[in-house]
Design an enzyme around this catalytic site. Sequence first.
Site, PDB file in Angstrom:
ATOM      1  N   CYS A 132       3.028   8.490   3.287  1.00 41.63           N
ATOM      2  CA  CYS A 132       2.971   7.035   3.403  1.00 41.63           C
ATOM      3  C   CYS A 132       1.569   6.560   3.749  1.00 41.63           C
ATOM      4  O   CYS A 132       1.147   6.639   4.906  1.00 41.63           O
ATOM      5  CB  CYS A 132       3.972   6.578   4.463  1.00 41.63           C
ATOM      6  N   CYS A 135       1.464   3.657   6.217  1.00 48.74           N
ATOM      7  CA  CYS A 135       1.738   4.042   7.608  1.00 48.74           C
ATOM      8  C   CYS A 135       0.514   4.728   8.227  1.00 48.74           C
ATOM      9  O   CYS A 135       0.173   4.497   9.372  1.00 48.74           O
ATOM     10  CB  CYS A 135       2.911   5.025   7.686  1.00 48.74           C
ATOM     11  N   ASP A 136      -0.127   5.610   7.461  1.00 51.31           N
ATOM     12  CA  ASP A 136      -1.108   6.525   8.055  1.00 51.31           C
ATOM     13  C   ASP A 136      -2.544   6.345   7.568  1.00 51.31           C
ATOM     14  O   ASP A 136      -3.470   6.879   8.177  1.00 51.31           O
ATOM     15  CB  ASP A 136      -0.700   7.980   7.747  1.00 51.31           C
TER      16      ASP A 136
END
Length: 310
Positions: A132, A135-136
Amino acid sequence: MENVIIIGSGCAGLTAALYTARADLTPLVITGIMPGGLLTTTTIVENYPGFVEGIDGYQLMTNMQKQAERFGARLRTLSRVESVDLSQRPFAVTVDGEKILTKTLIIATGAGHRHLGIESEHLLENKGVTYCATCDGALPMFRNKPLVVVGGGDSACEEALYLTRFASVVYLIHRRGELRASKIMADRTLANPKIQPIWHTEVLEILDVAKDEVTGVRLKNNQTNEETVLDCSGVFIAIGLIPSTQLFKDIITTDDSGYFVLTEGSKTNVPGVFIAGDCADKVYRQAITAAGMGCMAAIDAERFLQDATE
Ligand code: NAP
């Protein structure tokens, strides 16, 4: 006893919640561990009708939840279903140790990320290997570093484009010589000067397990069989999805790939159990189609309950 339990809180589950709530069925939604589903991990959604400039994925899901709640849907947030007994009605659904009875069930469990299936991927997960970018991608470990995205679909393109904000360069590694992604995404991706596609190439190993961090990937060109090592600090894997249907294995019919098989509309081989979204759709897999399937499942559940009382 519940009228309807909805398992899953992505586009399909929350649309089913909205429709069943408006039909006064006061649905109970078991959100799972990722409330809002996969769309909450995406950035801008440009193809959900009604939003001229697009809408942030997280915002879209938050709106859907609030809209369903406005009509009486109840959400059990972060709860997950441990088991189901669909052998007789009412059905029994065990959630965090609690057994709940329900007259109907709508399953909208979606799909999870597919893994490459190599050992180093597993050992370096969250140590530079991720599924992701939204997300990261902004983590310090990835900033101004060369990053790898694996895959050739819309997800891989989206991840690669997003990562250009942070990376020094994004290598897009794809096993074929052309992208599977939609034309608009493919064109945008290939036109980005920070993205370098590497065609006909597979990831053999993610380096370096011994150092407990990602330092590169060992690649193989599947046309020449030549092996190379490419330095990078992160590997973002975006090679598609697998349906989340394991919990219902041997109860509800699935196809060879694990997707639920529908008999008519949203119906299954178990009367009173209805399906919506990506767990039954390997063809379209769009937010809008999942929402449409959620609507169908809600209407089918409502009619089933109506027929049962007549
Ligand atoms: P996808 O369309 O199934 O693409 C998966 C990609 O990964 C394919 O290019 C495939 O290669 C590759 N792949 C699969 N297994 C692999 C393996 N073991 N090793 C290496 N490569 C592998 O999946 P997706 O990109 O996640 O998209 C899923 C659905 O969501 C699609 O319908 C897509 O349109 C939709 N989506 C839409 C948007 C958007 O519209 N904004 C964004 C994201 C996703 P091959 O091409 O060789 O099969």
